[in-house]
Write an enzyme that holds these catalytic residues in place. Structure first.
Site, PDB file in Angstrom:
ATOM      1  N   ARG A 279      -9.091  66.243 105.467  1.00  0.00           N
ATOM      2  CA  ARG A 279      -9.915  67.208 104.744  1.00  0.00           C
ATOM      3  C   ARG A 279      -9.741  68.649 105.225  1.00  0.00           C
ATOM      4  NH1 ARG A 279     -14.671  67.477 104.444  1.00  0.00           N
ATOM      5  NH2 ARG A 279     -14.871  67.897 102.221  1.00  0.00           N
TER       6      ARG A 279
ATOM      7  N   ARG B 165     -20.785  61.045  99.465  1.00  0.00           N
ATOM      8  CA  ARG B 165     -20.832  61.794 100.724  1.00  0.00           C
ATOM      9  C   ARG B 165     -22.238  61.876 101.315  1.00  0.00           C
ATOM     10  NH1 ARG B 165     -17.222  66.195 101.081  1.00  0.00           N
ATOM     11  NH2 ARG B 165     -17.206  65.990  98.824  1.00  0.00           N
TER      12      ARG B 165
ATOM     13  N   PRO C  44     -24.311  59.486  94.411  1.00  0.00           N
ATOM     14  CA  PRO C  44     -23.989  60.137  95.685  1.00  0.00           C
ATOM     15  C   PRO C  44     -23.055  59.272  96.537  1.00  0.00           C
ATOM     16  CG  PRO C  44     -26.163  59.128  95.804  1.00  0.00           C
ATOM     17  CD  PRO C  44     -25.676  58.906  94.401  1.00  0.00           C
TER      18      PRO C  44
ATOM     19  N   CYS D 159       3.574  65.651 113.157  1.00  0.00           N
ATOM     20  CA  CYS D 159       4.651  66.644 113.169  1.00  0.00           C
ATOM     21  C   CYS D 159       4.430  67.650 112.059  1.00  0.00           C
ATOM     22  CB  CYS D 159       5.990  65.952 112.981  1.00  0.00           C
ATOM     23  SG  CYS D 159       6.241  64.752 114.256  1.00  0.00           S
ATOM     24  N   GLU D 160       3.412  68.454 112.233  1.00  0.00           N
ATOM     25  CA  GLU D 160       2.993  69.336 111.159  1.00  0.00           C
ATOM     26  C   GLU D 160       2.052  70.379 111.756  1.00  0.00           C
ATOM     27  OE1 GLU D 160       3.468  67.736 107.806  1.00  0.00           O
ATOM     28  OE2 GLU D 160       2.581  69.390 106.715  1.00  0.00           O
TER      29      GLU D 160
END
Ligand code: LLP
Length: 463
Positions: A360, A323, A321, A391-392
């Site tokens: 994510r 996360r 594990p 900038c997206e």
């Protein structure tokens, strides 16, 4: 800064896209313990605290954006996994979720092992004193140099991922006069994601050696013949953010089937089975992860039952594990910069970080929660999208969430459950500096990964 409401901003749930919150929570000031680290609470002054330290003080001392990691919670989760699986199994923390030397020391102290998947992770683990025999080395394309370093260091196992690697590891081990303990990673034909698992189209990916068509059996045949290798088991990892154990059930069934075939063909009962990682956590109140002891019980029962059916001794189980241990233990603290109410849509709240500290949302359409943490508010809920400074237009941290309508520049907001795959996947896009990781415990905060500086950036730029 005045705390003006934004009358043009949308307040209600009617524009929410499907799959996200359908209604604002009853009280925006309440922190759902499911998504926040164990020691996080709101003080009497309305300011949120972690490990007894309030976020205003933390922002003052360490700046924003920054990840704050609840060490007490990390250790408790690590221990819970360790205890749940007991002395007859091993828990390898997956370092890819987040790795630093402090984390390695905590894991060592709490009795966990470590899964690394690059030379960099291996170097971090060794430099912080993790005993090499408690390290598993992963990766679908380990370099010769990485393999050599792992074998030289004496890692407890290398997880073989291809036919080429079987030969490479054997060769390097022999050159070094060693016999390397290895597992073979197989693809079992199950790919699990979130609440579901699919049992088709699974072999169409880069990891592992397929069970289908006898490839895994052939890999075992070859590995057993090579003097440089000691084949100790079979490894399977079926996916990420998984909430139910049915995918593991199918995986265990198929892996045990291979163990049985190996026994029948070679007269050898491999002593270990690794079921990988992938256990889910709560990113929002809608997620309901299972406790480590429930998972341990379920996985142990599945493997035991399958082995009894195949008349095999139950192998030693390990899990990986990442996360589920570190994810819930940290939150990212941001300062609100600009606020743009878009009529009939939602209010865009820009923070001082973004996709460089949490990719994510952009990458997986991941869902997150957010809360105003520097004060409470009785203002009505406003539908907000928390965006970064890049900038997206895909630079979104929290796609849809409710924040109080009196939110103002200078307020601190925090996104919980960012301990896994946020700092470890952070980038320097737009030459934005990667935030620090600050561990907080018993009223004390200390930097465990410092903030990047412009000097760090310029040092790499040697043109
Ligand atoms: N073991 C193996 C062999 C793995 O490949 C992984 C994750 C793990 C263990 C740990 O999985 P966990 O328990 O942390 O889910 N960047 C993605 C996740 C990629 C995971 C890759 N492998 C994300 O942010 O969701």
């Amino acid at each position: 800064m005045s705390r003006s409401a934004h009358p043009a901003g949308p307040r209600h749930a009617d524009v929410l896209p499907e799959g996200h919150y359908s209604a604002p929570p009853a009280d925006l000031n309440t922190l759902d313990p499911k998504v926040w680290a164990q020691t996080v609470d709101r003080g009497d002054d309305g300011v949120v605290r972690v490990g007894g330290v309030d976020v205003k003080a933390l922002a003052e001392e360490f700046g924003t954006p920054a990840y704050f990691l609840d060490e007490t919670d990390f250790r408790a989760r690590a221990r819970a996994w360790r205890t749940a699986f007991g002395p007859d199994a091993d828990v390898f923390y997956a370092g890819k979720a987040f790795l630093s030397r402090a984390v390695v020391r905590w894991l060592h102290e709490e009795g966990l092992n470590l899964d690394v998947c690059s030379g960099g992770e291996l170097a971090t683990a060794l430099s912080a004193g993790m005993p090499a025999d408690r390290i598993a080395f992963h990766g679908n394309n380990k370099s010769t140099e990485e393999i050599r370093r792992a074998v030289e260091a004496g890692v407890g196992r290398i997880v073989l991922d291809s036919f080429q690697e079987i030969v490479r590891v054997a060769h390097i081990a022999q050159e070094l006069g060693k016999r390397q303990r290895v597992q073979i990673r197989v693809t079992v034909g199950v790919e699990a994601h979130t609440h579901e698992f699919i049992a088709t189209a699974h072999e169409d990916q880069k990891f592992g050696i397929p069970l289908a068509g006898g490839q895994a059996a052939e890999a075992v045949r070859r590995a057993l013949k090579l003097d440089g290798l000691e084949l100790i088991g079979i490894h399977s990892h079926i996916g990420s953010q998984i909430f139910d154990t049915s995918g593991f059930e199918v995986a265990a069934h198929r892996v045990v089937g291979l163990l049985k075939d190996i026994r029948d063909e070679h007269g050898v009962e491999l002593p270990e089975i690794d079921l990988g990682g992938g256990l889910g956590i709560a990113y929002t109140s809608a997620d309901d992860p299972r406790e480590p002891h429930e998972i341990a019980k379920a996985l142990t029962e599945i493997v035991t039952r399958e082995c009894e059916g195949a008349r095999l001794r139950t192998p030693r189980i390990s899990v990986e594990p990442g996360r589920a241990i570190v994810g819930p233990t940290a939150f990212t603290l941001y300062e609100v910069g600009t606020i743009k109410p878009l009529d009939g849509l939602r209010t865009y709240v820009s923070v001082d970080g973004g996709m460089s500290d949490n990719i994510r949302t952009a990458l997986y359409d991941a869902e997150y929660s957010v809360a105003l943490v520097s004060r409470t508010s009785d203002a009505e809920p406003m539908l907000a999208r928390v965006v970064g400074k890049h900038c997206e237009s895909g630079d979104i941290v929290v796609k849809d969430a409710f924040l109080p309508a009196d939110l103002a520049p200078g307020d601190l907001i925090a996104v919980p459950a960012t301990g896994a795959y946020c700092r470890s996947m952070a980038s320097n896009y737009n030459h934005v500096l990667r935030p620090p990781v600050v561990a907080v415990k018993d009223g004390e905060a200390r930097v465990i990964v410092r903030r990047e500086t412009e000097d760090d950036l310029l040092r790499l730029d040697v043109g």
